[in-house]
Design a protein around this motif. Structure first.
Motif, PDB file in Angstrom:
ATOM      1  N   LYS A  30       0.808  -1.216   0.000  1.00  0.00           N
ATOM      2  CA  LYS A  30       0.000   0.000   0.000  1.00  0.00           C
ATOM      3  C   LYS A  30       0.845   1.272   0.000  1.00  0.00           C
ATOM      4  CE  LYS A  30      -2.297  -1.780   3.489  1.00  0.00           C
ATOM      5  NZ  LYS A  30      -3.246  -1.982   4.619  1.00  0.00           N
ATOM      6  N   HIS A  31       2.167   1.135   0.041  1.00  0.00           N
ATOM      7  CA  HIS A  31       3.048   2.301   0.043  1.00  0.00           C
ATOM      8  C   HIS A  31       3.844   2.442  -1.244  1.00  0.00           C
ATOM      9  CE1 HIS A  31       3.055   2.446   4.747  1.00  0.00           C
ATOM     10  NE2 HIS A  31       1.907   2.795   4.206  1.00  0.00           N
ATOM     11  N   PHE A  32       3.403   1.791  -2.314  1.00  0.00           N
ATOM     12  CA  PHE A  32       4.104   1.897  -3.590  1.00  0.00           C
ATOM     13  C   PHE A  32       3.715   3.175  -4.316  1.00  0.00           C
ATOM     14  CE2 PHE A  32       5.628  -2.250  -2.950  1.00  0.00           C
ATOM     15  CZ  PHE A  32       6.505  -2.578  -3.974  1.00  0.00           C
ATOM     16  N   GLU A  33       4.651   3.685  -5.134  1.00  0.00           N
ATOM     17  CA  GLU A  33       4.416   4.839  -5.990  1.00  0.00           C
ATOM     18  C   GLU A  33       4.939   4.530  -7.385  1.00  0.00           C
ATOM     19  OE1 GLU A  33       6.606   7.924  -4.007  1.00  0.00           O
ATOM     20  OE2 GLU A  33       4.889   8.530  -2.797  1.00  0.00           O
ATOM     21  N   GLY A  34       4.222   5.011  -8.402  1.00  0.00           N
ATOM     22  CA  GLY A  34       4.678   4.772  -9.768  1.00  0.00           C
ATOM     23  C   GLY A  34       3.618   5.151 -10.782  1.00  0.00           C
ATOM     24  N   SER A  35       3.721   4.575 -11.965  1.00  0.00           N
ATOM     25  CA  SER A  35       2.782   4.869 -13.050  1.00  0.00           C
ATOM     26  C   SER A  35       2.595   3.626 -13.899  1.00  0.00           C
ATOM     27  CB  SER A  35       3.297   6.031 -13.911  1.00  0.00           C
ATOM     28  OG  SER A  35       4.529   5.680 -14.533  1.00  0.00           O
ATOM     29  N   GLY A  36       1.526   3.641 -14.681  1.00  0.00           N
ATOM     30  CA  GLY A  36       1.259   2.486 -15.524  1.00  0.00           C
ATOM     31  C   GLY A  36       0.106   2.742 -16.461  1.00  0.00           C
ATOM     32  N   ASN A  37      -0.381   1.662 -17.065  1.00  0.00           N
ATOM     33  CA  ASN A  37      -1.502   1.759 -17.997  1.00  0.00           C
ATOM     34  C   ASN A  37      -2.338   0.484 -17.910  1.00  0.00           C
ATOM     35  OD1 ASN A  37      -2.675   3.396 -20.363  1.00  0.00           O
ATOM     36  ND2 ASN A  37      -2.564   1.337 -21.205  1.00  0.00           N
ATOM     37  N   PHE A  38      -3.654   0.649 -17.994  1.00  0.00           N
ATOM     38  CA  PHE A  38      -4.589  -0.469 -17.958  1.00  0.00           C
ATOM     39  C   PHE A  38      -5.459  -0.398 -19.205  1.00  0.00           C
ATOM     40  CE2 PHE A  38      -8.765  -2.230 -16.968  1.00  0.00           C
ATOM     41  CZ  PHE A  38      -8.432  -3.473 -16.448  1.00  0.00           C
ATOM     42  N   LYS A  39      -5.592  -1.520 -19.905  1.00  0.00           N
ATOM     43  CA  LYS A  39      -6.423  -1.580 -21.112  1.00  0.00           C
ATOM     44  C   LYS A  39      -7.292  -2.822 -21.045  1.00  0.00           C
ATOM     45  CE  LYS A  39      -6.171  -1.730 -26.184  1.00  0.00           C
ATOM     46  NZ  LYS A  39      -5.249  -1.744 -27.353  1.00  0.00           N
ATOM     47  N   LEU A  40      -8.596  -2.636 -21.232  1.00  0.00           N
ATOM     48  CA  LEU A  40      -9.565  -3.727 -21.272  1.00  0.00           C
ATOM     49  C   LEU A  40     -10.246  -3.707 -22.633  1.00  0.00           C
ATOM     50  CD1 LEU A  40     -11.342  -5.938 -19.903  1.00  0.00           C
ATOM     51  CD2 LEU A  40     -12.797  -4.086 -19.057  1.00  0.00           C
ATOM     52  N   PHE A  83      -2.469   5.707 -15.645  1.00  0.00           N
ATOM     53  CA  PHE A  83      -2.699   6.070 -14.250  1.00  0.00           C
ATOM     54  C   PHE A  83      -1.388   6.336 -13.522  1.00  0.00           C
ATOM     55  CE2 PHE A  83      -2.194   1.465 -14.316  1.00  0.00           C
ATOM     56  CZ  PHE A  83      -1.323   1.229 -13.268  1.00  0.00           C
ATOM     57  N   LEU A  84      -1.522   7.029 -12.390  1.00  0.00           N
ATOM     58  CA  LEU A  84      -0.439   7.203 -11.427  1.00  0.00           C
ATOM     59  C   LEU A  84      -0.817   6.449 -10.163  1.00  0.00           C
ATOM     60  CD1 LEU A  84       0.359  11.031 -11.762  1.00  0.00           C
ATOM     61  CD2 LEU A  84       1.663   9.118 -12.717  1.00  0.00           C
ATOM     62  N   LEU A  85       0.143   5.752  -9.574  1.00  0.00           N
ATOM     63  CA  LEU A  85      -0.073   5.039  -8.320  1.00  0.00           C
ATOM     64  C   LEU A  85       0.582   5.841  -7.199  1.00  0.00           C
ATOM     65  CD1 LEU A  85      -0.922   2.544  -6.668  1.00  0.00           C
ATOM     66  CD2 LEU A  85       1.247   1.478  -7.334  1.00  0.00           C
ATOM     67  N   ASP A  86      -0.221   6.246  -6.225  1.00  0.00           N
ATOM     68  CA  ASP A  86       0.276   7.036  -5.095  1.00  0.00           C
ATOM     69  C   ASP A  86      -0.209   6.381  -3.807  1.00  0.00           C
ATOM     70  OD1 ASP A  86       1.264   8.961  -3.396  1.00  0.00           O
ATOM     71  OD2 ASP A  86      -0.298  10.434  -3.839  1.00  0.00           O
ATOM     72  N   HIS A  87       0.588   5.426  -3.299  1.00  0.00           N
ATOM     73  CA  HIS A  87       0.232   4.686  -2.095  1.00  0.00           C
ATOM     74  C   HIS A  87      -1.111   3.963  -2.302  1.00  0.00           C
ATOM     75  CE1 HIS A  87       3.541   6.439   0.383  1.00  0.00           C
ATOM     76  NE2 HIS A  87       3.475   7.331  -0.584  1.00  0.00           N
TER      77      HIS A  87
END
Length: 282
Positions: free
Chosen positions: A144-154, A193-197
């Protein structure tokens, strides 16, 4: 494999012996790790001076193919860098796979409906494929304390009828708006998206259909299973014929409306359509 591993790592002195090793790992048969089922895997694991690097250039999960790289930042902490790229995974298999993960269960993530106590509704007839990528950094002991970025495609699925955010077609249909028959048909979701915790932030998540586009921004709290989004439905937003697109826009009943607000538990959030100042509720 090659290297050397010492039984006693507590020797005193600057010239103490240190373990190091390099492993080549591969499996063409399914297996599980932390409760996540793998179809196959191939890559290397290196450890030297207390730092470990994992690099799998071939990995199969839930019918999809991808790569995985994990590296430890310091011998004194459990901070890691994570880089995963997965293509064409089966949606139902992947979600069920993650639900069974012992590591995610240990994090006490609220992935159930608070009212029914059941997992997010999965219909095996819906199908669908997922592409997913994530580059993040955080402590291995606390996801729950990770930070980063990514992409999701459905894609390859009728998203409008899925139980996504309570069901897009049913939620918008409750407003009784005079929409064309294909206006709420969507077959692809793209969501950088950005992942912030515990928060996933979206600047522009886009649903695409034969006629319309549905664009949203905001955030999802993936620990508490809460959403807070602002969205726009654009009729003819995906039409490629200029004249037809202009005609549909002239008849667009939403052209005078501002935005949709979607807020609450992601199983069944509240939807409101906002005019200049006053929201309409079904």
């Amino acid at each position: 494999a090659n290297g050397q591993i010492y039984r006693d790592q507590k020797q005193v002195g600057d010239d103490k012996n240190e373990s190091w090793y390099k492993l080549y790992l591969s499996s063409n048969n399914p297996f599980s790790y932390w409760g996540i089922e793998m179809d196959y895997i191939e890559g290397t694991l290196d450890s030297s001076k207390g730092l470990t690097k994992v690099n799998f250039d071939k990995i199969g999960i839930s019918g999809g193919q991808g790569t995985l790289a994990v590296s430890k930042n310091s011998a004194k902490t459990d901070q890691i860098n994570l880089d995963i790229d997965l293509k064409n995974a089966d949606r139902n298999r992947l979600i069920q796979n993650l639900m069974k993960s012992s590591r995610l269960q240990d994090q006490a993530i609220q992935i159930t409906d608070r009212n029914t106590g059941s997992y997010s509704k999965l219909d095996p007839q819906e199908g669908g494929r997922i592409d997913f990528s994530l580059q993040a950094e955080g402590p291995l002991s606390e996801y729950k304390h990770f930070e980063g970025s990514g992409n999701f495609k459905l894609y390859k699925v009728e998203i409008g009828t899925m139980h996504l955010l309570g069901g897009i077609r049913s939620k918008l249909g409750a407003f009784n708006l005079p929409l064309p028959s294909d206006a709420l048909s969507f077959n692809q979701l793209n969501a950088p998206f950005l992942l912030d915790h515990d928060r996933i932030l979206f600047d522009q998540a886009t649903l695409l259909g034969p006629l319309s586009t549905f664009e949203a921004k905001g955030e999802v709290n993936w620990v508490e299973a809460e959403v807070n989004l602002i969205a726009d439905l654009k009729l003819a937003g995906n039409l490629k014929i200029p004249v037809l697109k202009q005609l549909v826009n002239l008849a667009d009943p939403l052209s005078r409306l501002s935005t949709l607000k979607i807020k609450g538990n992601w199983e069944n959030p509240d939807w409101t359509i906002h005019l200049k100042a006053n929201p309409l509720k079904p």
